[in-house]
Design an enzyme around this catalytic site. Structure first.
Site, PDB file in Angstrom:
ATOM      1  N   ASP A   9       0.842  -1.204   0.000  1.00 43.61           N
ATOM      2  CA  ASP A   9       0.000   0.000   0.000  1.00 43.61           C
ATOM      3  C   ASP A   9       0.878   1.256   0.000  1.00 43.61           C
ATOM      4  O   ASP A   9       0.867   2.026   0.962  1.00 43.61           O
ATOM      5  CB  ASP A   9      -0.965  -0.003   1.207  1.00 43.61           C
ATOM      6  N   ASP A  14       6.692   1.202   1.805  1.00 40.53           N
ATOM      7  CA  ASP A  14       6.321   0.204   0.782  1.00 40.53           C
ATOM      8  C   ASP A  14       7.106   0.457  -0.506  1.00 40.53           C
ATOM      9  O   ASP A  14       7.490  -0.496  -1.207  1.00 40.53           O
ATOM     10  CB  ASP A  14       4.829   0.299   0.438  1.00 40.53           C
ATOM     11  N   ASN A  38      -2.431   2.709   3.610  1.00 39.50           N
ATOM     12  CA  ASN A  38      -1.903   4.041   3.882  1.00 39.50           C
ATOM     13  C   ASN A  38      -2.768   5.123   3.236  1.00 39.50           C
ATOM     14  O   ASN A  38      -2.892   6.231   3.749  1.00 39.50           O
ATOM     15  CB  ASN A  38      -0.470   4.167   3.369  1.00 39.50           C
ATOM     16  N   THR A 124       2.771  -6.149   2.967  1.00 42.55           N
ATOM     17  CA  THR A 124       3.316  -4.997   3.720  1.00 42.55           C
ATOM     18  C   THR A 124       2.230  -3.936   3.939  1.00 42.55           C
ATOM     19  O   THR A 124       2.535  -2.783   4.192  1.00 42.55           O
ATOM     20  CB  THR A 124       4.525  -4.370   2.982  1.00 42.55           C
ATOM     21  N   PHE A 165      -0.252  -0.497  12.749  1.00 40.64           N
ATOM     22  CA  PHE A 165      -1.183  -0.025  11.723  1.00 40.64           C
ATOM     23  C   PHE A 165      -1.743  -1.133  10.817  1.00 40.64           C
ATOM     24  O   PHE A 165      -2.960  -1.218  10.619  1.00 40.64           O
ATOM     25  CB  PHE A 165      -0.493   1.054  10.870  1.00 40.64           C
ATOM     26  N   ASN A 166      -0.884  -1.969  10.235  1.00 40.98           N
ATOM     27  CA  ASN A 166      -1.360  -2.956   9.254  1.00 40.98           C
ATOM     28  C   ASN A 166      -2.350  -3.955   9.857  1.00 40.98           C
ATOM     29  O   ASN A 166      -3.253  -4.445   9.178  1.00 40.98           O
ATOM     30  CB  ASN A 166      -0.188  -3.724   8.629  1.00 40.98           C
ATOM     31  N   HIS A 239       9.882   0.233   7.798  1.00 42.19           N
ATOM     32  CA  HIS A 239       9.283  -1.060   8.155  1.00 42.19           C
ATOM     33  C   HIS A 239       9.274  -2.105   7.030  1.00 42.19           C
ATOM     34  O   HIS A 239       9.772  -3.218   7.200  1.00 42.19           O
ATOM     35  CB  HIS A 239       7.816  -0.849   8.571  1.00 42.19           C
ATOM     36  N   ASP A 240       8.626  -1.759   5.922  1.00 44.58           N
ATOM     37  CA  ASP A 240       8.221  -2.786   4.962  1.00 44.58           C
ATOM     38  C   ASP A 240       9.356  -3.568   4.299  1.00 44.58           C
ATOM     39  O   ASP A 240       9.245  -4.788   4.119  1.00 44.58           O
ATOM     40  CB  ASP A 240       7.295  -2.168   3.901  1.00 44.58           C
TER      41      ASP A 240
HETATM   42  C1  BDR Z   1       3.179  -0.031   8.565  1.00 41.84           C
HETATM   43  O1  BDR Z   1       2.139   0.929   8.461  1.00 41.84           O
HETATM   44  C2  BDR Z   1       2.230   1.601   7.243  1.00 41.84           C
HETATM   45  O2  BDR Z   1       1.952   2.955   7.408  1.00 41.84           O
HETATM   46  C3  BDR Z   1       3.623   1.362   6.727  1.00 41.84           C
HETATM   47  O3  BDR Z   1       3.647   1.386   5.313  1.00 41.84           O
HETATM   48  C4  BDR Z   1       3.960   0.013   7.270  1.00 41.84           C
HETATM   49  O4  BDR Z   1       3.511  -1.005   6.408  1.00 41.84           O
HETATM   50  C5  BDR Z   1       4.013   0.282   9.786  1.00 41.84           C
HETATM   51  O5  BDR Z   1       3.229   0.176  10.933  1.00 41.84           O
HETATM   52 CA    CA Z   2       2.855  -0.565   4.157  1.00 45.99          CA
END
Ligand code: BDR
Ligand code: CA
Length: 312
Positions: A9, A14, A38, A124, A165-166, A239-240
């Site tokens: 996303d 990402d 996102n 991701t 978040f994910n 992160h991703d």
């Molecule tokens: C995740 O949340 C999204 O905003 C980022 O792309 C990542 O996948 C981090 O918590």
């Molecule tokens: Ca992401």
């Protein structure tokens, strides 16, 4: 190369995952699928295609997936990734065409058309597409090598005090994916908060001095400003691409087998990944959690991928 499907996303981090998956010689990127997260599906899909143009991706299937989570209403991360989902850099008009197929079908058909145990799924974003694929074609469970996802945390959260978040944006989907009976490796905040794009890292990337590397270094700069404002971090957590890095070289991570449950009913804790580290896990346990990362080696993979990409 290791065959992967990247379900994403974009989103700053990402986009970096796309760079790493495309650029690293040990990865064979079979398809890129997009999911609401996102930003809206329309925006993240456009971002994915624009980023693809920067690194001149060709012969990779791009497919758009779900526009909404399974149960919850849409919850984007505009405060971090901006109104466009990738605020800051000038994005080129996409040149690749989107597949006419839905991402869920692309995921299913790609997995079924490849040899058993050869495809790793790398989500991701929220897990909506993957959960839908499981419901539509459960045969994929036995065919996938494993699922390596960015999401969750052993402790803490970013979307809420308890939820990453994910997982937070589609906990019902996460519950389906974690319980499917396939191997799931969770690359959560416990490790991604150690994959920080510090100023020296950003400078090192800029010094590669190609168009794509300059783009990436700018992108990390914009992400850095947003991250500082929202989370108070000195450098943003990338992160991703950690999930992609795990597929490239699992030895960069410390991983532990542990039961993981997804909180879908909590008053304050919905989206929490409840990781049970109390005892030795049952032999049947199919879920694994990353507890540490070699961040220097992680950045070396990114640099290697950017060198490999060259001018794209
Ligand atoms: C995740 O949340 C999204 O905003 C980022 O792309 C990542 O996948 C981090 O918590
Ligand atoms: Ca992401």
């Amino acid at each position: 190369g290791k065959k992967i499907i990247l379900d994403c996303d974009p989103g700053y981090d990402d986009a970096v995952a796309l760079f790493l998956a495309h650029g690293h010689p040990d990865i064979e990127l079979l398809a890129v699928t997009t999911v609401v997260g996102n930003q809206t599906l329309e925006k993240v899909t456009r971002n994915a295609l624009s980023v693809a143009r920067i690194i001149k991706m060709e012969n990779v299937t791009f497919a758009a997936g779900c526009t909404q989570p399974l149960v919850k209403p849409i919850h984007t991360a505009a405060e971090i990734h901006g109104e466009s989902g990738l605020d800051g850099p000038v994005l080129p008009e996409p040149h690749l065409r989107l597949s006419l197929r839905h991402a869920v079908d692309v995921i299913i058909e790609t997995i079924l058309s490849q040899p058993k145990d050869s495809v790793t799924l790398v989500p991701t974003g929220g897990l909506t597409n993957i959960a839908m694929a499981l419901r539509k074609e459960p045969k994929i469970i036995d065919r996938v090598r494993e699922v390596v996802l960015m999401g969750g945390a052993i402790r803490g959260g970013n979307a809420t005090p308890c939820a990453e978040f994910n997982i937070y944006i589609d906990p019902e989907a996460a519950e389906i994916v974690f319980n499917a009976g396939w191997k799931v490796t969770m690359i959560g905040l416990d490790v991604t908060h150690k994959a920080l794009a510090t100023l020296p890292i950003r400078n090192q990337i800029r010094q590669i001095d190609t168009g794509p590397a300059r783009f990436l270094s700018d992108l990390l700069g914009f992400f850095s400003e947003k991250y500082q404002k929202v989370h108070g971090f000195d450098a943003p957590a990338i992160h991703d691409p950690c999930a992609v890095a795990y597929v490239i070289n699992p030895d960069l991570f410390t991983v532990q087998q542990a039961p993981i449950s997804i909180e879908t009913q909590g008053k304050h804790t919905t989206g929490m990944t409840v990781v049970d580290l109390r005892h030795r896990p049952p032999a049947t346990c199919q879920t694994y959690v990353a507890t540490d990362i070699n961040s220097e080696a992680f950045w070396a993979l990114i640099v290697e991928a950017m060198q490999h990409i060259g001018e794209g």
